[in-house]
Design a protein around this motif. Structure first.
Motif, PDB file in Angstrom:
ATOM      1  N   TYR A 170       0.837  -1.199   0.000  1.00 15.69           N
ATOM      2  CA  TYR A 170       0.000   0.000   0.000  1.00 15.69           C
ATOM      3  C   TYR A 170       0.869   1.245   0.000  1.00 15.69           C
ATOM      4  O   TYR A 170       1.881   1.313   0.712  1.00 15.69           O
ATOM      5  CB  TYR A 170      -0.887   0.036   1.253  1.00 15.69           C
ATOM      6  CG  TYR A 170      -1.751  -1.175   1.468  1.00 15.69           C
ATOM      7  CD1 TYR A 170      -3.041  -1.244   0.941  1.00 15.69           C
ATOM      8  CD2 TYR A 170      -1.283  -2.256   2.216  1.00 15.69           C
ATOM      9  CE1 TYR A 170      -3.838  -2.358   1.158  1.00 15.69           C
ATOM     10  CE2 TYR A 170      -2.079  -3.374   2.437  1.00 15.69           C
ATOM     11  CZ  TYR A 170      -3.350  -3.422   1.905  1.00 15.69           C
ATOM     12  OH  TYR A 170      -4.142  -4.524   2.114  1.00 15.69           O
ATOM     13  N   TYR A 230      -0.287   7.963  -9.758  1.00 13.66           N
ATOM     14  CA  TYR A 230      -1.155   6.793  -9.880  1.00 13.66           C
ATOM     15  C   TYR A 230      -0.799   5.964 -11.112  1.00 13.66           C
ATOM     16  O   TYR A 230      -0.596   4.741 -11.022  1.00 13.66           O
ATOM     17  CB  TYR A 230      -2.618   7.228  -9.935  1.00 13.66           C
ATOM     18  CG  TYR A 230      -3.576   6.071 -10.114  1.00 13.66           C
ATOM     19  CD1 TYR A 230      -4.081   5.393  -9.011  1.00 13.66           C
ATOM     20  CD2 TYR A 230      -3.957   5.641 -11.391  1.00 13.66           C
ATOM     21  CE1 TYR A 230      -4.946   4.312  -9.165  1.00 13.66           C
ATOM     22  CE2 TYR A 230      -4.813   4.570 -11.557  1.00 13.66           C
ATOM     23  CZ  TYR A 230      -5.297   3.902 -10.443  1.00 13.66           C
ATOM     24  OH  TYR A 230      -6.141   2.828 -10.607  1.00 13.66           O
ATOM     25  N   GLN A 255      -1.750  -1.208  -3.867  1.00 10.73           N
ATOM     26  CA  GLN A 255      -2.980  -0.461  -3.635  1.00 10.73           C
ATOM     27  C   GLN A 255      -2.633   1.013  -3.401  1.00 10.73           C
ATOM     28  O   GLN A 255      -1.795   1.337  -2.550  1.00 10.73           O
ATOM     29  CB  GLN A 255      -3.719  -1.019  -2.427  1.00 10.73           C
ATOM     30  CG  GLN A 255      -4.102  -2.490  -2.562  1.00 10.73           C
ATOM     31  CD  GLN A 255      -5.234  -2.688  -3.551  1.00 10.73           C
ATOM     32  OE1 GLN A 255      -6.381  -2.333  -3.287  1.00 10.73           O
ATOM     33  NE2 GLN A 255      -4.913  -3.248  -4.717  1.00 10.73           N
ATOM     34  N   ILE A 268      -3.741   4.909  -2.454  1.00 10.45           N
ATOM     35  CA  ILE A 268      -4.724   5.594  -1.601  1.00 10.45           C
ATOM     36  C   ILE A 268      -4.757   7.080  -1.939  1.00 10.45           C
ATOM     37  O   ILE A 268      -3.721   7.758  -1.933  1.00 10.45           O
ATOM     38  CB  ILE A 268      -4.373   5.391  -0.118  1.00 10.45           C
ATOM     39  CG1 ILE A 268      -4.296   3.894   0.206  1.00 10.45           C
ATOM     40  CG2 ILE A 268      -5.411   6.089   0.782  1.00 10.45           C
ATOM     41  CD1 ILE A 268      -3.637   3.585   1.528  1.00 10.45           C
ATOM     42  N   SER A 269      -5.939   7.580  -2.210  1.00  9.46           N
ATOM     43  CA  SER A 269      -6.140   8.997  -2.508  1.00  9.46           C
ATOM     44  C   SER A 269      -6.442   9.769  -1.230  1.00  9.46           C
ATOM     45  O   SER A 269      -7.022   9.240  -0.286  1.00  9.46           O
ATOM     46  CB  SER A 269      -7.307   9.158  -3.485  1.00  9.46           C
ATOM     47  OG  SER A 269      -7.726  10.514  -3.576  1.00  9.46           O
ATOM     48  N   ALA A 283      -8.733   5.225  -7.769  1.00  5.80           N
ATOM     49  CA  ALA A 283      -8.056   4.954  -6.504  1.00  5.80           C
ATOM     50  C   ALA A 283      -8.514   3.591  -6.004  1.00  5.80           C
ATOM     51  O   ALA A 283      -9.613   3.134  -6.323  1.00  5.80           O
ATOM     52  CB  ALA A 283      -8.372   6.025  -5.467  1.00  5.80           C
ATOM     53  N   ASP A 284      -7.672   2.951  -5.215  1.00  2.81           N
ATOM     54  CA  ASP A 284      -8.044   1.693  -4.578  1.00  2.81           C
ATOM     55  C   ASP A 284      -8.694   1.932  -3.217  1.00  2.81           C
ATOM     56  O   ASP A 284      -9.515   1.135  -2.764  1.00  2.81           O
ATOM     57  CB  ASP A 284      -6.814   0.801  -4.419  1.00  2.81           C
ATOM     58  CG  ASP A 284      -6.208   0.432  -5.761  1.00  2.81           C
ATOM     59  OD1 ASP A 284      -6.893  -0.225  -6.564  1.00  2.81           O
ATOM     60  OD2 ASP A 284      -5.055   0.825  -6.016  1.00  2.81           O
ATOM     61  N   MET A 285      -8.304   3.015  -2.571  1.00  2.91           N
ATOM     62  CA  MET A 285      -8.907   3.440  -1.313  1.00  2.91           C
ATOM     63  C   MET A 285      -8.868   4.959  -1.248  1.00  2.91           C
ATOM     64  O   MET A 285      -8.099   5.598  -1.963  1.00  2.91           O
ATOM     65  CB  MET A 285      -8.149   2.854  -0.110  1.00  2.91           C
ATOM     66  CG  MET A 285      -8.482   1.424   0.232  1.00  2.91           C
ATOM     67  SD  MET A 285      -7.653   0.894   1.755  1.00  2.91           S
ATOM     68  CE  MET A 285      -6.062   0.416   1.108  1.00  2.91           C
ATOM     69  N   TYR A 286      -9.681   5.501  -0.344  1.00  2.11           N
ATOM     70  CA  TYR A 286      -9.637   6.937  -0.101  1.00  2.11           C
ATOM     71  C   TYR A 286      -9.460   7.184   1.390  1.00  2.11           C
ATOM     72  O   TYR A 286      -9.883   6.386   2.228  1.00  2.11           O
ATOM     73  CB  TYR A 286     -10.893   7.637  -0.627  1.00  2.11           C
ATOM     74  CG  TYR A 286     -12.189   7.186   0.009  1.00  2.11           C
ATOM     75  CD1 TYR A 286     -12.658   7.754   1.196  1.00  2.11           C
ATOM     76  CD2 TYR A 286     -12.960   6.192  -0.588  1.00  2.11           C
ATOM     77  CE1 TYR A 286     -13.852   7.341   1.771  1.00  2.11           C
ATOM     78  CE2 TYR A 286     -14.156   5.775  -0.024  1.00  2.11           C
ATOM     79  CZ  TYR A 286     -14.594   6.351   1.154  1.00  2.11           C
ATOM     80  OH  TYR A 286     -15.770   5.934   1.734  1.00  2.11           O
ATOM     81  N   PRO A 341     -14.150   2.528  -4.494  1.00  2.00           N
ATOM     82  CA  PRO A 341     -13.049   2.348  -3.544  1.00  2.00           C
ATOM     83  C   PRO A 341     -13.554   2.303  -2.103  1.00  2.00           C
ATOM     84  O   PRO A 341     -14.552   2.932  -1.753  1.00  2.00           O
ATOM     85  CB  PRO A 341     -12.174   3.582  -3.774  1.00  2.00           C
ATOM     86  CG  PRO A 341     -12.569   4.114  -5.095  1.00  2.00           C
ATOM     87  CD  PRO A 341     -13.998   3.761  -5.278  1.00  2.00           C
ATOM     88  N   LYS A 342     -12.820   1.581  -1.259  1.00  2.00           N
ATOM     89  CA  LYS A 342     -13.155   1.512   0.155  1.00  2.00           C
ATOM     90  C   LYS A 342     -12.447   2.622   0.925  1.00  2.00           C
ATOM     91  O   LYS A 342     -11.487   3.224   0.447  1.00  2.00           O
ATOM     92  CB  LYS A 342     -12.780   0.147   0.727  1.00  2.00           C
ATOM     93  CG  LYS A 342     -13.632  -0.984   0.177  1.00  2.00           C
ATOM     94  CD  LYS A 342     -13.365  -2.275   0.929  1.00  2.00           C
ATOM     95  CE  LYS A 342     -14.283  -3.390   0.441  1.00  2.00           C
ATOM     96  NZ  LYS A 342     -14.075  -4.637   1.230  1.00  2.00           N
ATOM     97  N   GLU A 392     -11.817  -0.444   4.771  1.00  2.00           N
ATOM     98  CA  GLU A 392     -10.722  -1.420   4.709  1.00  2.00           C
ATOM     99  C   GLU A 392      -9.777  -1.320   5.894  1.00  2.00           C
ATOM    100  O   GLU A 392      -9.254  -2.327   6.363  1.00  2.00           O
ATOM    101  CB  GLU A 392      -9.920  -1.205   3.408  1.00  2.00           C
ATOM    102  CG  GLU A 392      -8.924  -2.293   3.102  1.00  2.00           C
ATOM    103  CD  GLU A 392      -9.571  -3.597   2.632  1.00  2.00           C
ATOM    104  OE1 GLU A 392      -8.892  -4.637   2.651  1.00  2.00           O
ATOM    105  OE2 GLU A 392     -10.765  -3.569   2.263  1.00  2.00           O
TER     106      GLU A 392
END
Length: 674
Positions: free
Chosen positions: A377, A398, A409, A411-412, A425-428, A454-455, A494
């Motif tokens: 991550y 990205y 993964q 993350i934004s 994004a994969d997560m925020y 995204p989660k 997540e």
């Protein structure tokens, strides 16, 4: 007669009131709150393996003077800046101007940190200008005093050169320089020390002093140069440099990830002072260090990128690397010029994951870790979503990272909890610092979040302000309610971590914090202890549950999980209940989906976090004033009647038989260990 009639009227009125109260009391008992839990595996939902972890930021001297066990502050004399002569604080001169002159110059052996300390000793062991018996030189008090403990060994390393023969005493002294706790004499001819020479010595403490200092003194005339002076206990965790008792407090949380190294520490007030990973790797003597201009103190960067990755591995946690994306609090790199920073991030990933023969992977291997670290991550920046250049810069990072490392993964910084992101994004990231009441009410925030896309990574949360004090029960209970809400919404969340993690009591830059320490003591705030209630949640199964009450109060929140204990490998149902209200609650717990007599009384427990005053805090003098109290249960079964104290957080851990759950609509009993 008239007075008797009046008395009868009063008596009848009192009797009516008593009867009325009894009726309402019985009625209120019928309206008690009920928690219905469906323990069948048909409705259970897996919780992410990574749900609960920790976030480490270099704030409050969390690392320098904290988790990182280096005792010397400003060990390379670089904190005063590159121009000489410069400030050497907190180093202090021993002796007066007639016996010694101390200044910095730029003659260091190390190219990336050229400042060294020059000591011109004017006195001698004999003659007209004799040195004091204790000698002259310099001492370093560390970070508000060094903790030196009897019987423990401390490794002192420094670099030295001299124009004359060397007779240098290295010692650990007690408070105010009184009392010799340990010492070693470093001697040699002028030829031995005409060039920079590395010296190592082990000091075994003869006594304990929590406010000690390191001294380097001499009684011999001449000029001595010192650089990169380090003192560390040899009993750090696995020899990796982490202060053992602080590491153990982190380990007790069973974190599944660690986000590092910030936070605002990553951004800097200005980009020139942002954390740059390449300046924090390689031999510690060659790291230039930098001034963290957000939290306003110098770090030697002994706790660097490599050490953070090692910390994650030692904790059994996945590392989440937060890197600068060309944005600080006050300046930004234009997207057209951001590619060098993109390459720096790619190089950082290669350092962590690359083959030991690769350019940056070979440096990691040379530092003692040929195997790749498990970096899965990365987070592009911190709290930068609203900055003008962020989205453009983010997309550059990205696409470059996705092309080179498609499994990582990303993350934004932009919040996607209430509306969809406008970029991939994969997560925020989701951050919240607020009052106790608002935090408690946010338990339902993610109820309304889209189940697609995204989660969330709730990487920073805490109650702050007057509700929190320096770590109150009130803050912890509000956070407990919030965490229950996050746990129940773990299909769209997540990861979760509290902030900040550490505070040195001598440098509170932020209140509150999870763990408070000084040179020799440490304690957890109530917010720390709340996190332990969730230490088994990652990878567990969330059970369907609902609270039922005709009361208008919404001060009670609850969740239920089933898990296999990491301590005894047995299966449990854990029911967590937070009562944020000012009155005790009679709670009936009804568990469906269990075979008869499938819960064991022996081994089932209740753990309660509460105190006499909602603003109670822990302290060095009362480190366990507000801590969870564990006790056995009087009875267990599919129906439990319990009282949940006012202003409390309670966990009921119900030990199950090995085969105890049945599927809905089936008479057979099936269950697989998690």
């Amino acid at each position: 007669m008239g007075s008797f009639k009046a008395l009868c009227n009063v008596s009848l009125l009192q009797l009516f009131i008593v009867l009325l109260c009894l009726v309402f009391q019985c009625f209120a008992t019928d309206l008690r709150t009920t928690l219905v839990v469906d323990a069948s595996d048909a409705t259970g939902r897996p919780i992410p393996e990574t749900l609960f972890g920790i976030f480490f930021e270099e704030i409050n001297h969390a690392g320098a003077g904290g988790l990182w066990a280096e005792l010397v502050s400003n060990r390379g004399f670089e904190a005063g800046g590159p121009n000489t002569p410069s400030n050497i604080d907190p180093w202090t001169i021993i002796g007066n101007e007639s016996s010694i002159i101390v200044e910095t110059d730029r003659t260091s052996f190390f190219e990336r940190n050229k400042v060294a300390l020059r000591l011109e000793v004017l006195c001698d062991s004999e003659g007209d200008n004799t040195c004091p018996d204790e000698g002259v030189g310099v001492y370093n008090p560390g970070f508000w005093g060094m903790n030196i403990e009897q019987g423990k060994t401390y490794k002192v390393i420094f670099y030295v050169r001299s124009t004359e023969s060397l007779n240098l005493t290295v010692s650990l002294k007690g408070s105010n320089g009184v009392g010799n706790l340990a010492s070693s004499a470093i001697t040699g001819t002028a030829d031995d020390f005409s060039n920079w020479t590395k010296v190592e010595t082990l000091l075994v403490a003869k006594a304990t002093d929590h406010n000690s200092r390191l001294q380097l003194t001499t009684t011999t005339k001449g000029v001595i140069w010192l650089d990169q002076v380090s003192a560390m206990p040899v009993d750090t965790y696995k020899g990796h440099g982490f202060r053992t008792e602080l590491f153990e407090m982190l380990s007790a949380l069973k974190p599944k990830f660690i986000r590092f190294p910030g936070g605002c520490f990553v951004e800097g007030e200005w980009l020139r002072n942002a954390f740059r990973w390449k300046a924090t790797v390689g031999p510690w003597e060659e790291r230039p260090g930098h001034f963290g201009d957000v939290w306003m103190y110098w770090t030697d960067d002994g706790l660097g990128y490599f050490e953070f990755l090692q910390l994650a591995e030692d904790l059994g946690a996945l590392p989440i690397w937060v890197f600068n994306n060309g944005v600080s609090h006050n300046d930004e790199v234009d997207t057209s010029a951001v590619l060098p920073l993109v390459q720096e991030a790619l190089d950082g990933i290669e350092f962590a994951r690359g083959d030991p023969t690769s350019k940056w992977g070979s440096l990691r291997a040379a530092m003692g870790h040929p195997e790749p670290f498990d970096l899965r991550y990365v987070a592009v920046g911190n709290e930068d979503c609203g900055k003008p250049k962020y989205r453009g810069n983010y997309l550059k990072f990205y696409h470059a990272i996705r092309a080179a490392y498609p499994d990582i993964q990303i993350i934004s910084n932009c919040d996607g909890s209430s509306r969809a992101l406008d970029h991939p994004a994969d997560m925020y990231d989701y951050h919240v610092y607020t009052t106790a009441n608002d935090m408690f009410s946010r338990a339902s925030t993610f109820d309304r979040t889209s189940r697609n896309g995204p989660k969330a990574f709730v990487s920073e949360y805490a109650v702050t302000g007057k509700d929190a004090g320096t770590g109150s029960l009130l803050a912890a209970l509000a956070e407990a309610g919030f965490l229950i809400g996050l746990e129940k919404n773990s299909d769209v969340i997540e990861m979760v971590s509290y902030a900040p993690l550490f505070v040195n009591a001598n440098d509170r830059r932020w209140n509150p914090d999870a763990i408070v320490f000084n040179s020799y003591q440490a304690y957890g705030t109530p917010s720390y202890w709340v996190q332990l209630f969730f230490s088994e949640s990652s990878g567990a199964t969330l059970l369907s549950s609902s609270l039922q009450s005709n009361s208008s109060s919404n001060s009670v929140l609850a969740s239920a999980i089933t898990f296999q204990s990491s301590v005894d490998n047995k299966n449990y149902i854990r029911i967590k209940v937070v009562n944020f209200g000012t009155s005790a609650v009679n709670l009936k717990i009804s568990i469906d989906g269990l075979e008869p007599n499938s819960l064991q009384l022996s081994g089932s427990t209740k753990t309660v976090l509460t105190s006499g005053n909602v603003m109670d805090e822990n302290s060095f003098s009362q480190p366990k004033k507000v801590v969870p109290i564990k006790s056995g249960l009087q009875n267990v079964g599919k129906d439990l009647n319990v009282t949940v104290p006012a202003r409390s957080f309670t966990s009921f851990d119900l030990l199950k038989e090995s085969s105890d759950l049945k599927r809905k609509g089936s008479d057979s009993s099936t269950w697989s260990s998690m």
